[in-house]
Design an enzyme around this catalytic site. Structure first.
Site: not given
Ligand code: DON
Length: 557
Positions: A365, A385, A457-458
């Site tokens: 991201t 994503n 970083g999800g």
């Protein structure tokens, strides 16, 4: 020896006097690539505002940072205008019309590995171009054509491959070849210092320049997209593209001591989770413990654990599921949540399960922060994503498509790419937005603009933003130190404190273990890549670009 010392002293004094002689910073753009930051500043130099700069920066990232910068993905904008008004735009991807709840399950009801992460079925309907065009219509000042032009020039003239980028390209090259064949642009082996020219993308951008939103969602660009998706086994149609609309939403606003924090609401979990964590620790006055001390890690971990448990149960797209927003960020509720916190012993997360694919993606991201010379602030996080999304490359268009569908729950209790689990709140339905962790955030202190930040970083996005705010506000670091500082992360399940490797000393780790915490230092990777701006009480602007990547600030003086 003496002479050398003298020379050094003169150099240092010179440097210091140069810095202090420089005119003050009037505006700044901090992004994942210096090219994009400079393009943003170029727009401000022409008299554009932060929203104009956003559009140019975003499209530049789509060119020179194709792992995350995108036109084939989506994102969120949080803004604060110079008059203090705040707002947010949701241009998150949507599930295609033909999607359905169990689309990633086999006939035995098991999740089919890879189906939501790679190839055509993983792709959500992209939102980026619609989002940028909407921002232009509502908040921009310069002509659209002028905002798109720098990205066209960058794609036409090329950008230089950095060492990090060469590694990133080569780590995914096999996937590119497997999915798209040997002939596409990124099937080539790029070395550091090579120039990437992307004429197809320049042509796509010219269509967008000429026709605005419909340059992407209708006509030849859309036809190419749909045909590439369907070739890769996906289900997106022209109707999906034509239906796509970004949505202005009320952001999440909450206070922490004398800060007023504005962040993204559903379909992102970012704002709600950040509010939960900050409100849970607020009564403890964390500044009495030092940064990354045993006590501060315990306190923050316990807040994180409880927050991610709520995320899993209650959060999803509020247009499809009644997310109990005000209850979740209510101070009394959050005080109660911390009632069983015990300094002597870790609270155990129930049903410990190790997310097998938790940490094997990076750099996917991207976030950028902008403050303009008029005092407007913009925080944008945008994504495909995973790195290069689904790896499906629209060859005639010169860009990758997202794999955002993996942010939905394929099956309750089964962790996604980031080890996150979820409930019916985040199950797949046609045209629903998948739950995000993206946390573009803007903070006021004593009614003045104070911080702009966010990160990739999800699942670690929210905890990275949480830590960076505390570093600056509670632990008195400057903004660059706040960004640089070592990070840790806990997300309820798996029940682990993930530490950035080799950054935390063994004595501290042993103390945590003795209190019942489970530590994961090996399996982890970089946690977040924060790009931030801080404005102090005298209006002095400073920037923090994360050294974990090629991130860089450009400024206007
Ligand atoms: O929206 C989300 O939360 C994820 N799709 C973000 C992915 C991400 O940050 C990957 N970056 N490292």
């Amino acid at each position: 020896m003496r002479k050398n010392l003298l020379v050094c002293l003169v150099i240092i004094l010179n440097f210091l006097s140069c810095e202090s002689n420089k005119p003050p910073i009037k505006a700044a753009v901090v992004s994942a690539r210096i090219e994009a930051s400079k393009i943003g500043i170029g727009i401000l130099e022409k008299g554009g505002n932060a929203f104009d700069a956003m559009i140019a920066t975003d499209l530049a990232l789509a060119v020179c940072y194709p792992n995350a910068g995108n036109i084939g993905g989506g994102g969120f904008l949080v803004y604060r205008k110079s008059d203090g008004s705040v707002g947010s735009l949701d241009y998150r991807e949507k599930a295609p019309l033909a999607s359905y709840k169990d689309m990633y399950l086999d006939s035995d009801g098991n999740v089919i590995e890879g189906k939501s992460t790679i190839g055509g079925m993983a792709i959500g309907v992209p939102g980026t171009v619609a989002g940028l065009y909407e921002v232009h219509n509502k908040l921009g000042t310069l002509p659209w054509e002028e905002l798109v032009q720098p990205a066209i020039d960058l794609a036409t003239n090329g950008y230089i491959v950095t060492i990090n980028q060469a590694n990133s390209f080569s780590s995914k090259r096999n996937d590119f070849v497997n999915i798209n064949g040997e002939e596409t642009l990124f099937a080539k082996e790029f070395k550091p210092g090579d120039t990437v020219i992307n004429i197809q993308l320049a042509n796509t951008l010219k269509e967008i320049q000429k026709n605005g939103k419909s340059g992407f969602y209708n006509g030849i660009v859309a036809e190419n997209l749909v045909s590439e998706v369907q070739k890769a086994g996906g289900i997106i149609t022209m109707q999906d593209l034509d239906n796509y609309k970004p949505i202005w939403r009320n952001p999440i606003e909450f206070s922490y001591k004398n800060l007023k924090i504005t962040s993204m609401g559903p379909p992102s979990s970012g704002g709600i989770c950040l509010a939960q964590m900050m409100k849970m620790i607020e009564p403890y006055d964390i500044s009495q413990y030092s940064h990354n001390s045993l006590e501060s890690i315990q306190l923050m971990t316990e807040a994180e654990r409880r927050t991610y448990a709520d995320r899993s149960e209650y959060l999803g797209d509020s247009d499809f599921y009644p997310v109990p927003v005000s209850t979740l960020i209510d101070s009394t509720y959050l005080l109660k949540r911390m009632k069983d916190f015990n300094w002597e012993k870790a609270t155990l997360s129930t049903n410990i399960s190790a997310g097998p694919n938790l940490w094997n993606e990076s750099d996917e991201t991207t976030h950028y922060s902008i403050v303009d010379q008029y005092g407007n602030a913009v925080a944008v996080t945008t994504t495909l994503n995973a790195s290069y999304g689904s790896k499906v490359y629209v060859e005639n268009g010169g860009y990758f498509l997202n794999n955002e569908m993996d942010d939905f729950v394929s099956k309750p209790g089964v962790p996604n790419m980031f080890g996150l689990t979820g409930s019916i709140a985040n199950s797949i339905e046609p045209e629903k937005r998948m739950l995000s962790s993206m946390t573009p955030t803007i903070i006021e202190k004593d009614n003045n603009l104070f911080m702009i930040l966010g990160t990739p970083g999800g699942s670690t996005i929210i905890t990275s933003v949480f830590q960076t705010i505390l570093n600056a506000y509670e632990f008195n670091m400057d903004i660059q130190e706040s960004v640089n500082a070592s990070r840790f992360h806990h997300q309820w399940l798996p029940d682990l404190i993930v530490l950035e490797p080799d950054k935390f000393d063994s004595e501290l780790i042993n103390k945590l273990i003795s209190k019942g915490y489970f530590i994961d230092e090996k399996a982890s990777r970089i946690i977040g890549r924060v790009d931030a701006i801080l404005v102090n009480k005298d209006g002095v602007i400073t920037t923090g670009a994360d050294p974990r990547g090629d991130d860089a600030a450009a400024v206007l003086r």
